[in-house]
Design an enzyme around this catalytic site. Structure first.
Site, mmCIF file in Angstrom:
data_model
loop_
_atom_site.group_PDB
_atom_site.id
_atom_site.type_symbol
_atom_site.label_atom_id
_atom_site.label_comp_id
_atom_site.label_asym_id
_atom_site.label_seq_id
_atom_site.Cartn_x
_atom_site.Cartn_y
_atom_site.Cartn_z
ATOM 1 N N LYS A 1 0.729 -7.703 -3.721
ATOM 2 C CA LYS A 1 -0.867 -7.022 -3.868
ATOM 3 C C LYS A 1 -0.723 -6.104 -3.917
ATOM 4 C CE LYS A 1 -4.345 -6.373 0.010
ATOM 5 N NZ LYS A 1 -4.879 -4.820 -1.119
ATOM 6 N N GLY B 1 -0.172 -5.976 4.899
ATOM 7 C CA GLY B 1 0.782 -5.231 5.008
ATOM 8 C C GLY B 1 1.546 -4.446 6.219
ATOM 9 N N ARG B 2 0.671 -3.765 7.229
ATOM 10 C CA ARG B 2 1.800 -2.789 7.584
ATOM 11 C C ARG B 2 2.807 -3.567 8.598
ATOM 12 N NH1 ARG B 2 -2.687 0.203 9.525
ATOM 13 N NH2 ARG B 2 -3.382 -1.617 9.129
ATOM 14 N N LYS C 1 -10.996 -4.282 -7.122
ATOM 15 C CA LYS C 1 -12.895 -5.041 -6.642
ATOM 16 C C LYS C 1 -13.268 -5.006 -7.233
ATOM 17 C CE LYS C 1 -11.321 -4.675 -1.416
ATOM 18 N NZ LYS C 1 -9.828 -4.192 -1.960
ATOM 19 N N LEU C 2 -13.293 -5.301 -8.837
ATOM 20 C CA LEU C 2 -14.253 -4.239 -9.412
ATOM 21 C C LEU C 2 -15.821 -4.740 -9.171
ATOM 22 C CD1 LEU C 2 -11.463 -4.904 -11.619
ATOM 23 C CD2 LEU C 2 -13.045 -4.953 -13.271
ATOM 24 N N THR D 1 -15.189 -5.952 5.410
ATOM 25 C CA THR D 1 -15.205 -6.274 6.398
ATOM 26 C C THR D 1 -14.990 -5.193 7.104
ATOM 27 O OG1 THR D 1 -12.787 -5.545 6.717
ATOM 28 C CG2 THR D 1 -13.654 -8.365 6.729
ATOM 29 N N ASP E 1 0.590 -1.479 0.095
ATOM 30 C CA ASP E 1 0.351 0.432 0.418
ATOM 31 C C ASP E 1 1.076 1.629 0.194
ATOM 32 O OD1 ASP E 1 -2.541 -1.877 -0.289
ATOM 33 O OD2 ASP E 1 -2.039 -1.736 2.327
ATOM 34 N N ASP F 1 -19.263 -3.670 -12.157
ATOM 35 C CA ASP F 1 -20.099 -3.138 -12.695
ATOM 36 C C ASP F 1 -20.604 -4.013 -13.262
ATOM 37 O OD1 ASP F 1 -20.728 -1.289 -14.597
ATOM 38 O OD2 ASP F 1 -18.563 -0.083 -14.264
ATOM 39 N N ILE F 2 -21.509 -3.479 -14.694
ATOM 40 C CA ILE F 2 -22.488 -4.259 -15.759
ATOM 41 C C ILE F 2 -21.213 -5.803 -16.207
ATOM 42 C CG2 ILE F 2 -24.124 -2.927 -16.453
ATOM 43 C CD1 ILE F 2 -22.959 -2.227 -19.331
ATOM 44 N N PRO F 3 -21.803 -6.840 -16.468
ATOM 45 C CA PRO F 3 -21.527 -7.895 -16.724
ATOM 46 C C PRO F 3 -20.312 -7.569 -17.826
ATOM 47 C CG PRO F 3 -23.511 -9.270 -16.738
ATOM 48 C CD PRO F 3 -23.261 -7.262 -15.713
ATOM 49 N N ASN F 4 -20.947 -6.948 -18.923
ATOM 50 C CA ASN F 4 -19.706 -7.014 -20.121
ATOM 51 C C ASN F 4 -18.842 -6.351 -19.840
ATOM 52 O OD1 ASN F 4 -20.444 -6.582 -23.163
ATOM 53 N ND2 ASN F 4 -20.155 -4.740 -23.427
ATOM 54 N N THR F 5 -19.374 -4.679 -19.354
ATOM 55 C CA THR F 5 -17.649 -4.105 -18.567
ATOM 56 C C THR F 5 -16.972 -5.237 -17.698
ATOM 57 O OG1 THR F 5 -19.319 -2.034 -18.699
ATOM 58 C CG2 THR F 5 -16.690 -2.248 -17.913
ATOM 59 N N ASP G 1 -5.424 -5.885 -6.687
ATOM 60 C CA ASP G 1 -6.683 -6.040 -5.847
ATOM 61 C C ASP G 1 -7.395 -4.826 -5.765
ATOM 62 O OD1 ASP G 1 -8.445 -5.911 -3.600
ATOM 63 O OD2 ASP G 1 -7.209 -5.553 -2.181
ATOM 64 N N ARG H 1 -1.729 -10.533 12.075
ATOM 65 C CA ARG H 1 -1.050 -9.559 13.276
ATOM 66 C C ARG H 1 0.234 -10.256 13.502
ATOM 67 N NH1 ARG H 1 -2.110 -6.139 9.993
ATOM 68 N NH2 ARG H 1 -2.666 -3.963 10.714
HETATM 69 O O1 C5P Z 1 -1.937 -3.267 6.374
HETATM 70 P P1 C5P Z 1 -2.764 -4.412 6.819
HETATM 71 O O2 C5P Z 1 -1.856 -5.805 7.158
HETATM 72 O O3 C5P Z 1 -3.726 -4.212 8.142
HETATM 73 O O4 C5P Z 1 -2.944 -4.496 5.388
HETATM 74 C C1 C5P Z 1 -4.219 -5.194 5.405
HETATM 75 C C2 C5P Z 1 -4.434 -4.731 3.540
HETATM 76 O O5 C5P Z 1 -5.482 -5.897 3.284
HETATM 77 C C3 C5P Z 1 -4.760 -3.801 3.324
HETATM 78 O O6 C5P Z 1 -4.411 -3.292 1.871
HETATM 79 C C4 C5P Z 1 -6.520 -3.508 3.013
HETATM 80 O O7 C5P Z 1 -6.647 -2.594 2.040
HETATM 81 C C5 C5P Z 1 -5.808 -5.140 3.309
HETATM 82 N N1 C5P Z 1 -8.410 -5.374 2.834
HETATM 83 C C6 C5P Z 1 -8.370 -5.641 4.407
HETATM 84 N N2 C5P Z 1 -10.102 -5.972 4.977
HETATM 85 C C7 C5P Z 1 -10.392 -6.174 3.827
HETATM 86 C C8 C5P Z 1 -9.910 -6.753 2.977
HETATM 87 C C9 C5P Z 1 -8.790 -5.804 2.334
HETATM 88 O O8 C5P Z 1 -7.639 -5.288 5.451
HETATM 89 N N3 C5P Z 1 -11.202 -6.907 3.657
#
Ligand code: C5P
Length: 232
Positions: free
Chosen positions: A32, A210-211, A61-62, A119, A10, A64-68, A59, A181
């Site tokens: 990702k 991520g972090r 997350k599309l 979430t 990110d 839209d309408i099926p054709n697009t 990532d 975590r």
């Molecule tokens: O930094 P962290 O470990 O919280 O990052 C989690 C990644 O997963 C981020 O890119 C976040 O947008 C993504 N994500 C999430 N929960 C979801 C879907 C995606 O944390 N339900």
């Protein structure tokens, strides 16, 4: 299908993400790329990272309408991504179109994963804002089942939901789980979290981290710790 750790890159620029990936010399993690990086750096960032030997989960997350969605997925498959996603909310017709688009001209298509309910959506908001008058868990499981019936490979879900998703959709149906975590690490803004070790026990196929890796003093060690706890 092997278990793997996916690093959520990110970052808001090409320079930042490439500097980060330069730290990894002896391993090439699955990464990702989300909307922030894709919109700031453009589609070339996918081929650039791919060229360096990484697998890519795009990532976007599309929905839209099926054709697009069909036509857009054909473009994403052409970028060489390994995994991408749609909102299950777009319905079966849209998810089937997405699979068609990804399969066009390809013997092996990228994996396609659905987002069920975000979430960040609470049961109260889902009921009040979206007028879906059911229990959140029932909606998540219904969307997972619908994704599986549409031919998708899996869903993004909380690690705490992974077991139930497998029971409902079969053990081959993939669960890609963020909210990870270390037991001794910062939680940040995530609420429903678990450790890499516990995600492995529950049966996640891929953890998205991520972090705990990108903001670590030593990202490579943090990544290797995740792999050790989740995969080895
Ligand atoms: O930094 P962290 O470990 O919280 O990052 C989690 C990644 O997963 C981020 O890119 C976040 O947008 C993504 N994500 C999430 N929960 C979801 C879907 C995606 O944390 N339900």
């Amino acid at each position: 299908m092997g278990k793997d750790v996916i690093i959520a890159c990110d970052f808001d620029s090409k320079e930042k993400v490439l500097n980060f990936l330069d730290l990894f010399t002896d391993v090439k993690p699955f990464v990702k790329i989300g909307m922030e990086l894709f919109y700031s750096a453009g589609p070339e960032i996918v081929s650039e990272i791919k060229k360096r030997g990484h697998k890519i989960f795009l990532d976007l997350k599309l929905c839209d309408i099926p054709n697009t969605v069909r036509k857009s997925m054909a473009v994403l498959a052409g970028l060489g991504v390994d995994m991408c996603n749609v909102h299950a909310f777009g319905t079966k017709a849209m998810m089937e179109a997405a699979i068609e688009g990804l399969s066009q001209g390809n013997e092996t298509r990228p994996l396609l994963i659905a987002v069920t309910q975000l979430t960040s959506t609470s049961e109260e908001r889902m009921q009040n804002d979206l007028l879906i008058d059911r229990k959140l868990e029932d909606v998540v499981m219904h969307y997972a089942k619908m994704s599986s019936e549409s031919g998708l490979d899996g869903v993004v879900c909380s690690p705490l939901e992974a077991k139930l998703v497998k029971e409902k959709c079969g053990k081959e149906f993939l669960t890609v789980t963020p909210g990870i975590r270390f037991a001794d690490g910062d939680v940040g803004d995530q609420v429903r979290i678990t450790t890499p070790e516990r995600a492995k026990e529950i049966g996640s196929d891929y953890i998205v981290v991520g972090r705990p890796i990108t903001a670590a003093d030593d990202p490579v060690s943090a990544y290797k710790r995740c792999v050790k706890e989740f995969v080895d």
